[in-house]
Design a protein around this motif. Sequence first.
Motif, PDB file in Angstrom:
ATOM      1  N   THR A  17       0.839  -1.194   0.000  1.00  0.00           N
ATOM      2  CA  THR A  17       0.000   0.000   0.000  1.00  0.00           C
ATOM      3  C   THR A  17       0.871   1.240   0.000  1.00  0.00           C
ATOM      4  O   THR A  17       1.846   1.296   0.751  1.00  0.00           O
ATOM      5  CB  THR A  17      -0.889   0.005   1.264  1.00  0.00           C
ATOM      6  N   PRO A  18       0.551   2.250  -0.826  1.00  0.00           N
ATOM      7  CA  PRO A  18       1.347   3.481  -0.784  1.00  0.00           C
ATOM      8  C   PRO A  18       1.323   4.090   0.618  1.00  0.00           C
ATOM      9  O   PRO A  18       0.281   4.158   1.253  1.00  0.00           O
ATOM     10  CB  PRO A  18       0.646   4.405  -1.781  1.00  0.00           C
ATOM     11  N   SER A  19       2.475   4.504   1.078  1.00  0.00           N
ATOM     12  CA  SER A  19       2.606   5.059   2.417  1.00  0.00           C
ATOM     13  C   SER A  19       2.578   6.579   2.386  1.00  0.00           C
ATOM     14  O   SER A  19       3.085   7.204   1.454  1.00  0.00           O
ATOM     15  CB  SER A  19       3.925   4.592   3.037  1.00  0.00           C
ATOM     16  N   THR A  20       2.041   7.154   3.430  1.00  0.00           N
ATOM     17  CA  THR A  20       2.042   8.614   3.561  1.00  0.00           C
ATOM     18  C   THR A  20       3.430   9.151   3.894  1.00  0.00           C
ATOM     19  O   THR A  20       3.604  10.360   4.005  1.00  0.00           O
ATOM     20  CB  THR A  20       1.056   9.075   4.645  1.00  0.00           C
ATOM     21  N   GLU A  72      -1.179  13.598   6.350  1.00  0.00           N
ATOM     22  CA  GLU A  72      -1.260  14.545   5.244  1.00  0.00           C
ATOM     23  C   GLU A  72       0.078  14.717   4.531  1.00  0.00           C
ATOM     24  O   GLU A  72       0.175  15.396   3.530  1.00  0.00           O
ATOM     25  CB  GLU A  72      -1.777  15.907   5.723  1.00  0.00           C
ATOM     26  N   VAL A  73       1.144  14.061   5.042  1.00  0.00           N
ATOM     27  CA  VAL A  73       2.456  14.118   4.392  1.00  0.00           C
ATOM     28  C   VAL A  73       2.436  13.180   3.203  1.00  0.00           C
ATOM     29  O   VAL A  73       2.019  12.031   3.333  1.00  0.00           O
ATOM     30  CB  VAL A  73       3.562  13.702   5.385  1.00  0.00           C
ATOM     31  N   PRO A  74       2.869  13.622   2.016  1.00  0.00           N
ATOM     32  CA  PRO A  74       2.865  12.731   0.854  1.00  0.00           C
ATOM     33  C   PRO A  74       3.593  11.422   1.145  1.00  0.00           C
ATOM     34  O   PRO A  74       4.549  11.399   1.912  1.00  0.00           O
ATOM     35  CB  PRO A  74       3.579  13.551  -0.222  1.00  0.00           C
ATOM     36  N   GLY A  75       3.137  10.298   0.525  1.00  0.00           N
ATOM     37  CA  GLY A  75       3.664   8.975   0.861  1.00  0.00           C
ATOM     38  C   GLY A  75       4.435   8.266  -0.225  1.00  0.00           C
ATOM     39  O   GLY A  75       4.332   8.583  -1.389  1.00  0.00           O
TER      40      GLY A  75
END
Length: 146
Positions: A89-92, A132-135
């Motif tokens: 899964t893409p992480s934040t 909310e930090v890009p992952g």
Amino acid sequence: MERYWLGIDRLAVAWAQREGLAVADLQVAAWAGPGDVVVDPADPVLAYDDDSVGVLRATDVLQRIPDRGRFFAECFRVLAPGGLLMTATPSTDGRGAFQDPTHVSYWNANRLLVPHPGGAAGADLPVVPGDEVPGQRSADLVPDRL
């Protein structure tokens, strides 16, 4: 990370086969390939009996499921004792989580470790600081220290 993922996968699948349990690759319809079990994000019902699955692989699925509690409850229903839910899964913690408009939930390693009142870790939690930090993509979302 890839070697770790493959090693765990091989061991888990071998165990499931020895126990006579199913192994299922879960995917949403838009991304499903041959042999995948399609999961409807709005109604994540899995067509398996209780305790009949040894390994569920959910690659690029969690971020598309709006009701995480319902999805995890269904996974836990079908997983046999000792069964394993594996996810990529893409992480934040990087860019990947926010690049696709079909993503409706956001994940990182800490999100999976937080207990949920319904029993599923990370299910139905509000956005927490850091989400909310890009992952970036993480193969198994488990911190190295665990």
